[in-house]
Enzyme design. Structure first.
Site, PDB file in Angstrom:
ATOM      1  N   CYS A   2      57.053  23.562  22.855  1.00 34.58           N
ATOM      2  CA  CYS A   2      57.574  24.842  22.629  1.00 34.58           C
ATOM      3  C   CYS A   2      57.593  25.733  23.552  1.00 34.58           C
ATOM      4  O   CYS A   2      57.118  25.744  24.940  1.00 34.58           O
ATOM      5  CB  CYS A   2      56.350  25.643  21.871  1.00 34.58           C
ATOM      6  N   ARG A  27      62.945  23.764  25.383  1.00 35.46           N
ATOM      7  CA  ARG A  27      61.617  23.099  25.122  1.00 35.46           C
ATOM      8  C   ARG A  27      61.511  22.825  23.801  1.00 35.46           C
ATOM      9  O   ARG A  27      60.716  22.041  23.751  1.00 35.46           O
ATOM     10  CB  ARG A  27      60.675  24.259  25.828  1.00 35.46           C
ATOM     11  N   TRP A  76      58.564  23.240  18.790  1.00 31.93           N
ATOM     12  CA  TRP A  76      58.755  21.871  18.475  1.00 31.93           C
ATOM     13  C   TRP A  76      57.774  21.206  17.709  1.00 31.93           C
ATOM     14  O   TRP A  76      56.501  21.348  18.413  1.00 31.93           O
ATOM     15  CB  TRP A  76      58.793  20.922  19.971  1.00 31.93           C
ATOM     16  N   ASN A 102      51.774  26.481  22.449  1.00 33.61           N
ATOM     17  CA  ASN A 102      52.174  25.167  22.787  1.00 33.61           C
ATOM     18  C   ASN A 102      50.937  24.337  22.843  1.00 33.61           C
ATOM     19  O   ASN A 102      50.146  24.631  23.335  1.00 33.61           O
ATOM     20  CB  ASN A 102      52.913  25.407  24.054  1.00 33.61           C
ATOM     21  N   GLY A 103      51.142  23.162  22.177  1.00 35.94           N
ATOM     22  CA  GLY A 103      50.135  22.105  22.480  1.00 35.94           C
ATOM     23  C   GLY A 103      49.525  21.618  21.355  1.00 35.94           C
ATOM     24  O   GLY A 103      50.070  21.773  20.228  1.00 35.94           O
ATOM     25  N   GLU A 481      68.195   2.841  32.058  1.00 42.56           N
ATOM     26  CA  GLU A 481      68.125   4.463  31.912  1.00 42.56           C
ATOM     27  C   GLU A 481      69.469   4.765  31.117  1.00 42.56           C
ATOM     28  O   GLU A 481      69.804   5.610  30.600  1.00 42.56           O
ATOM     29  CB  GLU A 481      68.397   4.900  33.585  1.00 42.56           C
ATOM     30  N   LYS A 485      69.811   7.257  27.869  1.00 41.08           N
ATOM     31  CA  LYS A 485      70.718   8.458  27.742  1.00 41.08           C
ATOM     32  C   LYS A 485      71.342   8.139  26.394  1.00 41.08           C
ATOM     33  O   LYS A 485      71.545   9.287  25.751  1.00 41.08           O
ATOM     34  CB  LYS A 485      71.622   8.321  29.049  1.00 41.08           C
ATOM     35  N   GLU A 488      69.283   9.034  23.259  1.00 42.61           N
ATOM     36  CA  GLU A 488      68.922  10.454  23.211  1.00 42.61           C
ATOM     37  C   GLU A 488      70.111  11.405  22.884  1.00 42.61           C
ATOM     38  O   GLU A 488      69.963  12.134  21.911  1.00 42.61           O
ATOM     39  CB  GLU A 488      68.673  11.021  24.761  1.00 42.61           C
ATOM     40  N   HIS A 504      67.742 -15.535  26.732  1.00 42.64           N
ATOM     41  CA  HIS A 504      66.607 -15.870  26.162  1.00 42.64           C
ATOM     42  C   HIS A 504      66.474 -15.295  24.663  1.00 42.64           C
ATOM     43  O   HIS A 504      65.082 -15.042  24.257  1.00 42.64           O
ATOM     44  CB  HIS A 504      65.321 -15.638  27.123  1.00 42.64           C
ATOM     45  N   LYS A 601      62.096  19.057  25.925  1.00 38.61           N
ATOM     46  CA  LYS A 601      61.829  18.866  27.387  1.00 38.61           C
ATOM     47  C   LYS A 601      60.326  19.370  27.696  1.00 38.61           C
ATOM     48  O   LYS A 601      60.003  19.985  26.763  1.00 38.61           O
ATOM     49  CB  LYS A 601      62.755  19.915  28.092  1.00 38.61           C
TER      50      LYS A 601
HETATM   51  C1  F6R Z   1      65.021  11.509  29.114  1.00 38.56           C
HETATM   52  C2  F6R Z   1      64.001  12.563  29.623  1.00 38.56           C
HETATM   53  C3  F6R Z   1      62.638  12.121  29.433  1.00 38.56           C
HETATM   54  C4  F6R Z   1      61.722  12.528  30.667  1.00 38.56           C
HETATM   55  C5  F6R Z   1      60.266  12.149  30.273  1.00 38.56           C
HETATM   56  C6  F6R Z   1      59.356  12.640  31.331  1.00 38.56           C
HETATM   57  O1  F6R Z   1      66.238  12.172  29.529  1.00 38.56           O
HETATM   58  O2  F6R Z   1      64.073  13.482  30.120  1.00 38.56           O
HETATM   59  O3  F6R Z   1      62.449  10.895  29.170  1.00 38.56           O
HETATM   60  O4  F6R Z   1      62.133  11.789  31.889  1.00 38.56           O
HETATM   61  O5  F6R Z   1      59.824  12.781  29.225  1.00 38.56           O
HETATM   62  O6  F6R Z   1      59.505  13.774  31.737  1.00 38.56           O
HETATM   63  P1  F6R Z   1      58.848  14.403  33.297  1.00 38.56           P
HETATM   64  O7  F6R Z   1      59.687  13.911  34.256  1.00 38.56           O
HETATM   65  O8  F6R Z   1      59.042  15.962  32.988  1.00 38.56           O
HETATM   66  O9  F6R Z   1      57.488  14.088  33.366  1.00 38.56           O
END
Ligand code: F6R
Length: 606
Positions: A2, A27, A76, A102-103, A481, A485, A488, A504, A601
């Site tokens: 949040c 966020r 969130w 938040n939390g 990765e 991406k 997501e 395999h 995020k």
């Molecule tokens: C994917 C992404 C997440 C973060 C993960 C760790 O695009 O952004 O997988 O990499 O949540 O976040 P941090 O680096 O902030 O610990």
């Protein structure tokens, strides 16, 4: 998670609160709300709406009362769905006290049962609402002292939280608290701010105060008081924010993600400045790298993939064994740790709860902690023995791009440094790597100059149901990765595999027309031919192969060329086209690129 904003000062509060929410929307974005005091002692004015901030803004109109203070939240959801009722702020039964959070409050059920017995009426399914009722009672026992009430309440809470509260009897005052969740103070001139992230107030002030664990902050337009939970006043630790407001704006790009992809050469260059020939002692302070017998990298998601690449580099250049662990799993299997274990948490935000908890576990078992982080003053670096900051600047798009590239180069810098300290690198390799690393920003630039045709090609696969990514060696985490991406952003089935592992089992997924992205190891490297064979295997089963590499692969359906670099450094270049594929696919499928569904995020819950 949040986003939280509080403002008290000379301006009409709606404007800085809404601006802060806009900047923090990355966020969390499933509902948003604002509380403003109108007249002292009257009910607070509250508006909240499910959905994006735009839904809230759409109903605000001209009827919003003028107020010189206010709090705002973007959510969130954890407890209770993303509805109007569950949106924050939550208020006490008199409607005079509002709280945002938040939390997660882990003991909210017992608190709620107790509070209901005392006559409090609940209107939401959230864990947060218990706290506002608790705070309301505590405030009465403290004769209206909201900060004292907050201190008492924090002692009763289990879990993680950033809390902000405002009461209409004392409308200029906002009280905040934090435990395992971020909160910063913005120090203004005749006005002060509280927020989960400096982005919220960066256009108003560059002065910020860090808040520590279990601290309570009480702000008015002219005062800031920080105390511990026993009421002892604590000194301020002020710092200057090094980036400006434009860094948190789109600057002509249609999405933050695209802007951030194009910022990568600069982000990497900034992270490298003054470091390719060695890290300063402050960074590795107190850590005897010669004595280290095991390195453990802990991280989540994209940062975990950077850690996987780091493993290859550290093992080879510094000759020490490295494990890479998903932070959320690490502590629960009670791993063996001793004082010669070096734990490296990698975190863009510095607040990821899984990573923080793994760090604390390792630290309490005697490990040395050396973190890689992009956020000055955040919790993970503060709890580490040494820290290597990356300089990606603020990353606003939820999907990580430029932060990932800077994490990769941070791992190379550290591996190189550790190799030098331990005497395990030949002078020739050392010089070659330092040179190749220094050339990376220019080479990323070259990749970006040639991605247009890839965007067009990507659109052809818009209706595919699945996409697979193959890589070997450092190309394997790159493939993971790329797949992450795409999941997501495009909400599409995507998986990354080690090229040799395909036969395999996963090869059964290949069907006529399945798009497969092959990350080709550098030309002439040992694994290039092996990967070429893996490409033949999928082609023979009908796959359409897009090869990414420093030379064309004749058997591929399409080739995307990237500049040549040292084989260990290739992920820095190879991942850029993968980011572009995910971006373009999301746009083509009409998805919200910067705020993909269900994500947030900075994940500050476990
Ligand atoms: C994917 C992404 C997440 C973060 C993960 C760790 O695009 O952004 O997988 O990499 O949540 O976040 P941090 O680096 O902030 O610990």
């Amino acid at each position: 998670m949040c986003g939280i904003v509080g403002y008290t000062g000379k301006s009409d509060a709606l404007s800085p609160v809404l601006e802060g929410l806009r900047r923090l929307e990355y966020r969390g974005y499933d509902s948003a709300g604002i509380a403003l005091p109108t007249q002292p002692g009257e009910k607070l004015w509250i508006e909240k709406r499910s959905g994006k901030l735009g839904n809230l803004e759409g109903v605000l109109g001209d009827a919003v009362p003028k107020s010189h203070s206010g709090i705002g939240h973007t959510r969130w959801a954890t407890h209770g769905g993303p509805t109007d009722k569950n949106a924050h702020p939550h208020v006490d039964n008199e409607g005079k006290l509002a709280l945002i959070h938040n939390g997660i409050i882990e003991n909210y059920v017992e608190l709620r049962n107790e509070l209901e017995k005392r006559g409090h009426v609940f209107t939401s399914e959230t864990d947060t609402e218990s706290v506002v009722h608790l705070l309301s009672d505590a405030r009465k026992s403290h004769n209206g002292d909201l900060a004292a009430a907050m201190r008492d309440v924090c002692k009763e809470l289990r879990g993680s939280f950033t809390l902000l509260a405002i009461h209409s009897d004392d409308p200029e005052r906002i009280v905040g608290a934090r435990r395992n969740s971020p909160l910063v103070v913005g120090v203004g001139d005749g006005e002060n701010f509280l927020a989960s992230d400096v982005a919220a107030f960066i256009s108003h002030t560059k002065r910020a105060l860090e808040l520590g664990q279990d601290e309570v902050v009480d702000i008015t337009p002219l005062s800031i008081t920080v105390t511990d939970l026993n009421g002892a006043v604590l000194p301020h630790n002020e710092y200057e924010i090094s980036w400006d407001a434009s860094a948190a704006e789109r600057g002509g790009f249609p999405h933050f993600m695209l802007k951030e992809i194009y910022e990568q050469p600069k982000a990497v260059a900034d992270t490298l400045i003054g470091r390719t020939h060695g890290l300063s002692e402050e960074i590795t302070a107190g850590i005897d790298l010669k004595a280290i017998t095991k390195v453990v990298i802990i991280a989540c998601g994209t940062a975990y993939h950077a850690g996987m690449v780091g493993k290859y580099a550290i093992e080879r250049w510094a000759d020490v064994s490295v494990d890479v662990e998903l932070a959320s799993e690490y502590r629960y299997r009670e791993p063996s740790i001793d004082k010669n274990t070096l734990v490296i948490p990698i975190s863009q935000s510095g607040e990821t709860m899984d990573t923080l908890m793994a760090l604390r576990y390792a630290k309490s078992h005697g490990a040395k902690i050396f973190s890689v982080c992009n956020t000055n003053g955040s919790t993970i670096p503060r709890e580490s023995d040494g820290v290597l900051y990356t300089f990606a600047g603020p990353e606003i798009a939820v999907a990580s791009t430029k932060a990932f590239l800077t994490q990769l180069v941070a791992m190379y810098l550290f591996a190189l440094h550790m190799g030098r300290v331990r005497g395990t690198l030949s002078p020739e390799l050392d010089a070659q790597l330092a040179q190749e690393i220094a050339e990376l920003p220019g080479k990323i630039e070259q990749v970006l100059e040639t991605v247009e045709p890839l965007r067009e090609l990507t659109r052809k696969f818009k209706d595919s149901t699945s996409m697979l990514f193959l890589g070997r060696h450092v190309g394997y985490p790159t493939a993971l990765e790329g797949a992450l991406k795409l999941k997501e952003l495009a909400y599409m089935h995507a998986e990354g595999f080690a090229g040799g592992e395909l036969k395999h089992g996963p090869i059964a997924l290949i069907d006529e027309g399945t798009p497969v992205i092959a990350i080709m190891p550098t030309e002439n490297s040992l694994l290039n031919e092996k990967m070429a064979s893996n490409v033949q295997e999928v082609k023979a089963r009908g796959a359409i192969v897009i090869a990414i590499g420093d030379a064309d692969l004749p058997s591929a359906t399409h080739n995307i060329r990237i500049p040549h670099t040292h084989e260990f450094l290739q992920p820095v270049l190879a991942v850029v086209p993968l980011q572009v594929i995910a971006y373009e696919m999301a746009v083509a499928r009409g998805n919200d690129v910067d705020q993909p569904r269900n994500l947030a995020k900075s994940v500050t819950v476990e």
